[in-house]
Design a protein around this motif. Structure first.
Motif, PDB file in Angstrom:
ATOM      1  N   MET A  62       0.826  -1.206   0.000  1.00  0.00           N
ATOM      2  CA  MET A  62       0.000   0.000   0.000  1.00  0.00           C
ATOM      3  C   MET A  62       0.862   1.258   0.000  1.00  0.00           C
ATOM      4  N   SER A  63       2.019   1.208   0.684  1.00  0.00           N
ATOM      5  CA  SER A  63       2.941   2.344   0.677  1.00  0.00           C
ATOM      6  C   SER A  63       3.480   2.590  -0.723  1.00  0.00           C
ATOM      7  N   LEU A  64       3.838   1.529  -1.417  1.00  0.00           N
ATOM      8  CA  LEU A  64       4.322   1.670  -2.785  1.00  0.00           C
ATOM      9  C   LEU A  64       3.234   2.220  -3.698  1.00  0.00           C
ATOM     10  N   HIS A  65       2.017   1.751  -3.508  1.00  0.00           N
ATOM     11  CA  HIS A  65       0.896   2.231  -4.318  1.00  0.00           C
ATOM     12  C   HIS A  65       0.590   3.707  -4.026  1.00  0.00           C
ATOM     13  N   SER A  66       0.653   4.102  -2.762  1.00  0.00           N
ATOM     14  CA  SER A  66       0.412   5.508  -2.416  1.00  0.00           C
ATOM     15  C   SER A  66       1.462   6.416  -3.032  1.00  0.00           C
ATOM     16  N   TYR A  67       2.703   5.965  -3.054  1.00  0.00           N
ATOM     17  CA  TYR A  67       3.761   6.765  -3.681  1.00  0.00           C
ATOM     18  C   TYR A  67       3.497   6.923  -5.171  1.00  0.00           C
ATOM     19  N   ASN A  68       3.083   5.838  -5.816  1.00  0.00           N
ATOM     20  CA  ASN A  68       2.808   5.907  -7.252  1.00  0.00           C
ATOM     21  C   ASN A  68       1.614   6.800  -7.563  1.00  0.00           C
ATOM     22  N   GLU A  69       0.685   6.928  -6.633  1.00  0.00           N
ATOM     23  CA  GLU A  69      -0.477   7.797  -6.814  1.00  0.00           C
ATOM     24  C   GLU A  69      -0.164   9.254  -6.503  1.00  0.00           C
ATOM     25  N   GLY A  70       0.975   9.523  -5.866  1.00  0.00           N
ATOM     26  CA  GLY A  70       1.359  10.889  -5.563  1.00  0.00           C
ATOM     27  C   GLY A  70       1.135  11.301  -4.116  1.00  0.00           C
ATOM     28  N   ASP A  71       0.688  10.393  -3.280  1.00  0.00           N
ATOM     29  CA  ASP A  71       0.459  10.685  -1.866  1.00  0.00           C
ATOM     30  C   ASP A  71       1.734  10.359  -1.092  1.00  0.00           C
ATOM     31  N   PHE A  72       2.638  11.337  -0.990  1.00  0.00           N
ATOM     32  CA  PHE A  72       3.937  11.093  -0.380  1.00  0.00           C
ATOM     33  C   PHE A  72       3.839  10.929   1.130  1.00  0.00           C
ATOM     34  N   GLU A  73       2.989  11.714   1.773  1.00  0.00           N
ATOM     35  CA  GLU A  73       2.846  11.603   3.228  1.00  0.00           C
ATOM     36  C   GLU A  73       2.193  10.270   3.597  1.00  0.00           C
ATOM     37  N   GLY A  74       1.200   9.852   2.847  1.00  0.00           N
ATOM     38  CA  GLY A  74       0.565   8.566   3.096  1.00  0.00           C
ATOM     39  C   GLY A  74       1.522   7.412   2.861  1.00  0.00           C
ATOM     40  N   ALA A  75       2.376   7.525   1.845  1.00  0.00           N
ATOM     41  CA  ALA A  75       3.368   6.483   1.575  1.00  0.00           C
ATOM     42  C   ALA A  75       4.377   6.402   2.710  1.00  0.00           C
ATOM     43  N   ARG A  76       4.773   7.544   3.239  1.00  0.00           N
ATOM     44  CA  ARG A  76       5.711   7.555   4.360  1.00  0.00           C
ATOM     45  C   ARG A  76       5.086   6.926   5.602  1.00  0.00           C
ATOM     46  N   ARG A  77       3.825   7.261   5.858  1.00  0.00           N
ATOM     47  CA  ARG A  77       3.127   6.719   7.032  1.00  0.00           C
ATOM     48  C   ARG A  77       2.938   5.206   6.912  1.00  0.00           C
ATOM     49  N   LEU A  78       2.510   4.737   5.741  1.00  0.00           N
ATOM     50  CA  LEU A  78       2.296   3.313   5.541  1.00  0.00           C
ATOM     51  C   LEU A  78       3.613   2.541   5.565  1.00  0.00           C
ATOM     52  N   GLY A  79       4.673   3.138   5.053  1.00  0.00           N
ATOM     53  CA  GLY A  79       5.983   2.497   5.123  1.00  0.00           C
ATOM     54  C   GLY A  79       6.470   2.351   6.550  1.00  0.00           C
ATOM     55  N   ARG A  80       6.230   3.377   7.356  1.00  0.00           N
ATOM     56  CA  ARG A  80       6.611   3.301   8.772  1.00  0.00           C
ATOM     57  C   ARG A  80       5.806   2.218   9.488  1.00  0.00           C
ATOM     58  N   ASN A  81       4.510   2.115   9.176  1.00  0.00           N
ATOM     59  CA  ASN A  81       3.685   1.057   9.759  1.00  0.00           C
ATOM     60  C   ASN A  81       4.173  -0.324   9.322  1.00  0.00           C
ATOM     61  N   ALA A  82       4.546  -0.455   8.049  1.00  0.00           N
ATOM     62  CA  ALA A  82       5.045  -1.735   7.549  1.00  0.00           C
ATOM     63  C   ALA A  82       6.314  -2.143   8.280  1.00  0.00           C
ATOM     64  N   LYS A  83       7.188  -1.161   8.532  1.00  0.00           N
ATOM     65  CA  LYS A  83       8.436  -1.461   9.239  1.00  0.00           C
ATOM     66  C   LYS A  83       8.172  -1.991  10.641  1.00  0.00           C
ATOM     67  N   TRP A  84       7.312  -1.312  11.386  1.00  0.00           N
ATOM     68  CA  TRP A  84       7.078  -1.720  12.769  1.00  0.00           C
ATOM     69  C   TRP A  84       6.316  -3.033  12.867  1.00  0.00           C
ATOM     70  N   VAL A  85       5.380  -3.264  11.960  1.00  0.00           N
ATOM     71  CA  VAL A  85       4.654  -4.535  11.983  1.00  0.00           C
ATOM     72  C   VAL A  85       5.579  -5.679  11.571  1.00  0.00           C
ATOM     73  N   ALA A  86       6.481  -5.443  10.626  1.00  0.00           N
ATOM     74  CA  ALA A  86       7.438  -6.474  10.220  1.00  0.00           C
ATOM     75  C   ALA A  86       8.410  -6.794  11.352  1.00  0.00           C
ATOM     76  N   ILE A  87       8.864  -5.770  12.065  1.00  0.00           N
ATOM     77  CA  ILE A  87       9.757  -6.003  13.205  1.00  0.00           C
ATOM     78  C   ILE A  87       9.031  -6.792  14.290  1.00  0.00           C
ATOM     79  N   ALA A  88       7.780  -6.436  14.559  1.00  0.00           N
ATOM     80  CA  ALA A  88       6.997  -7.181  15.551  1.00  0.00           C
ATOM     81  C   ALA A  88       6.798  -8.620  15.097  1.00  0.00           C
ATOM     82  N   SER A  89       6.573  -8.831  13.829  1.00  0.00           N
ATOM     83  CA  SER A  89       6.388 -10.171  13.287  1.00  0.00           C
ATOM     84  C   SER A  89       7.654 -11.012  13.440  1.00  0.00           C
ATOM     85  N   ILE A  90       8.803 -10.410  13.186  1.00  0.00           N
ATOM     86  CA  ILE A  90      10.072 -11.136  13.333  1.00  0.00           C
ATOM     87  C   ILE A  90      10.315 -11.489  14.790  1.00  0.00           C
ATOM     88  N   ILE A  91      10.042 -10.566  15.701  1.00  0.00           N
ATOM     89  CA  ILE A  91      10.241 -10.835  17.126  1.00  0.00           C
ATOM     90  C   ILE A  91       9.298 -11.929  17.597  1.00  0.00           C
TER      91      ILE A  91
END
Length: 109
Positions: A62-91
């Motif tokens: 979704m972050s990649l899709h938001s960036y392609n649509e031109g929503d840079f702030e939404g892409a940044r927010r979704l990327g940050r969420n992806a990072k934290w959920v992935a870290i939680a998943s690994i732990i």
């Protein structure tokens, strides 16, 4: 030897150079692409916390899709969420693996 005093024409030529206008005029191409952490979410899919892994992968896409649509702030927010959920998943996946190994190797036969 004579030195020329800087004239207003020379100064205005320097002010209109591309290096001088980089702070004032930022276009979409100049903005840095926000990180979507797709590589981290793919690595987290190898851990045994499957529902959480899928959520991280969805946030990353979704972050990649938001960036392609031109929503840079939404892409940044979704990327940050992806990072934290992935870290939680690994732990959580590492905890599941360690608990499974501890139970398996400490039980009596």
């Amino acid at each position: 030897m004579s030195q020329l005093a800087p004239s207003s024409d020379f100064k205005s030529a320097l002010d209109s150079s591309p290096e001088a206008n980089t702070e004032d005029e930022k276009t979409e191409e100049d903005l840095l692409r926000p990180k979507n952490y797709l590589w981290l979410t793919i690595i987290s899919c190898f851990c045994p916390a499957y529902p959480i892994n899928i959520v991280a992968l969805v946030f990353s896409v979704m972050s990649l899709h938001s960036y392609n649509e031109g929503d840079f702030e939404g892409a940044r927010r979704l990327g940050r969420n992806a990072k934290w959920v992935a870290i939680a998943s690994i732990i959580i996946g590492l905890l599941i693996i360690s608990i499974t190994c501890a139970v398996h190797f400490t039980k009596r036969m």
